[in-house]
Design a protein around this motif. Sequence first.
Motif, PDB file in Angstrom:
ATOM      1  N   LYS A   1     -15.844   5.033   0.004  1.00 48.23           N
ATOM      2  CA  LYS A   1     -15.883   3.900   0.933  1.00 48.23           C
ATOM      3  C   LYS A   1     -15.576   2.588   0.216  1.00 48.23           C
ATOM      4  O   LYS A   1     -14.934   1.704   0.781  1.00 48.23           O
TER       5      LYS A   1
ATOM      6  N   GLN B   1       0.859  -1.192   0.000  1.00 47.65           N
ATOM      7  CA  GLN B   1       0.000   0.000   0.000  1.00 47.65           C
ATOM      8  C   GLN B   1       0.890   1.236   0.000  1.00 47.65           C
ATOM      9  O   GLN B   1       1.760   1.388   0.848  1.00 47.65           O
TER      10      GLN B   1
ATOM     11  N   GLY C   1      -6.374  -6.977   2.629  1.00 50.75           N
ATOM     12  CA  GLY C   1      -5.589  -7.141   3.847  1.00 50.75           C
ATOM     13  C   GLY C   1      -4.646  -5.979   4.106  1.00 50.75           C
ATOM     14  O   GLY C   1      -3.686  -6.113   4.857  1.00 50.75           O
TER      15      GLY C   1
ATOM     16  N   HIS D   1     -11.880   2.053   0.186  1.00 49.73           N
ATOM     17  CA  HIS D   1     -11.402   1.704   1.531  1.00 49.73           C
ATOM     18  C   HIS D   1     -11.706   0.235   1.816  1.00 49.73           C
ATOM     19  O   HIS D   1     -10.861  -0.509   2.328  1.00 49.73           O
ATOM     20  N   ASP D   2     -12.930  -0.192   1.462  1.00 49.48           N
ATOM     21  CA  ASP D   2     -13.327  -1.586   1.681  1.00 49.48           C
ATOM     22  C   ASP D   2     -12.491  -2.544   0.833  1.00 49.48           C
ATOM     23  O   ASP D   2     -12.178  -3.655   1.269  1.00 49.48           O
ATOM     24  N   THR D   3     -12.127  -2.128  -0.376  1.00 44.05           N
ATOM     25  CA  THR D   3     -11.297  -2.966  -1.245  1.00 44.05           C
ATOM     26  C   THR D   3      -9.917  -3.163  -0.629  1.00 44.05           C
ATOM     27  O   THR D   3      -9.379  -4.274  -0.636  1.00 44.05           O
ATOM     28  N   LEU D   4      -9.340  -2.093  -0.073  1.00 43.83           N
ATOM     29  CA  LEU D   4      -8.042  -2.228   0.603  1.00 43.83           C
ATOM     30  C   LEU D   4      -8.141  -3.204   1.771  1.00 43.83           C
ATOM     31  O   LEU D   4      -7.261  -4.044   1.969  1.00 43.83           O
ATOM     32  N   LYS D   5      -9.225  -3.092   2.549  1.00 41.06           N
ATOM     33  CA  LYS D   5      -9.418  -4.021   3.671  1.00 41.06           C
ATOM     34  C   LYS D   5      -9.528  -5.452   3.172  1.00 41.06           C
ATOM     35  O   LYS D   5      -9.000  -6.378   3.778  1.00 41.06           O
ATOM     36  N   GLY D   6     -10.231  -5.631   2.044  1.00 40.53           N
ATOM     37  CA  GLY D   6     -10.378  -6.958   1.457  1.00 40.53           C
ATOM     38  C   GLY D   6      -9.051  -7.555   1.014  1.00 40.53           C
ATOM     39  O   GLY D   6      -8.867  -8.768   1.037  1.00 40.53           O
TER      40      GLY D   6
ATOM     41  N   ASN E   1      -4.249  -1.905   5.348  1.00 39.48           N
ATOM     42  CA  ASN E   1      -4.953  -0.835   6.045  1.00 39.48           C
ATOM     43  C   ASN E   1      -4.025   0.269   6.533  1.00 39.48           C
ATOM     44  O   ASN E   1      -4.470   1.207   7.146  1.00 39.48           O
ATOM     45  N   LYS E   2      -2.740   0.153   6.248  1.00 43.19           N
ATOM     46  CA  LYS E   2      -1.792   1.204   6.616  1.00 43.19           C
ATOM     47  C   LYS E   2      -0.783   1.369   5.490  1.00 43.19           C
ATOM     48  O   LYS E   2      -0.375   0.386   4.873  1.00 43.19           O
TER      49      LYS E   2
END
Length: 62
Positions: free
Chosen positions: A20, A11, A30, A23-28, A32-33
Amino acid sequence: MAAKKTLKVRQTGSPIRRPKEQHDTLKGLGLNKVGRTRELEDTPAIRGMIRKVSHMVEIVEE
């Protein structure tokens, strides 16, 4: 059995002030930073997720 092909994804951008969905795609994926790296299986679904947030991630060469 053949070894599964993987992609190393880092990332590089922040999801702040982004939709959003991104953001959700990044979480998917794995992530987040900024600076975090994940090794993911190389599938069409993962490739599509990477393409969706391509301005915030980079594929790391091994």
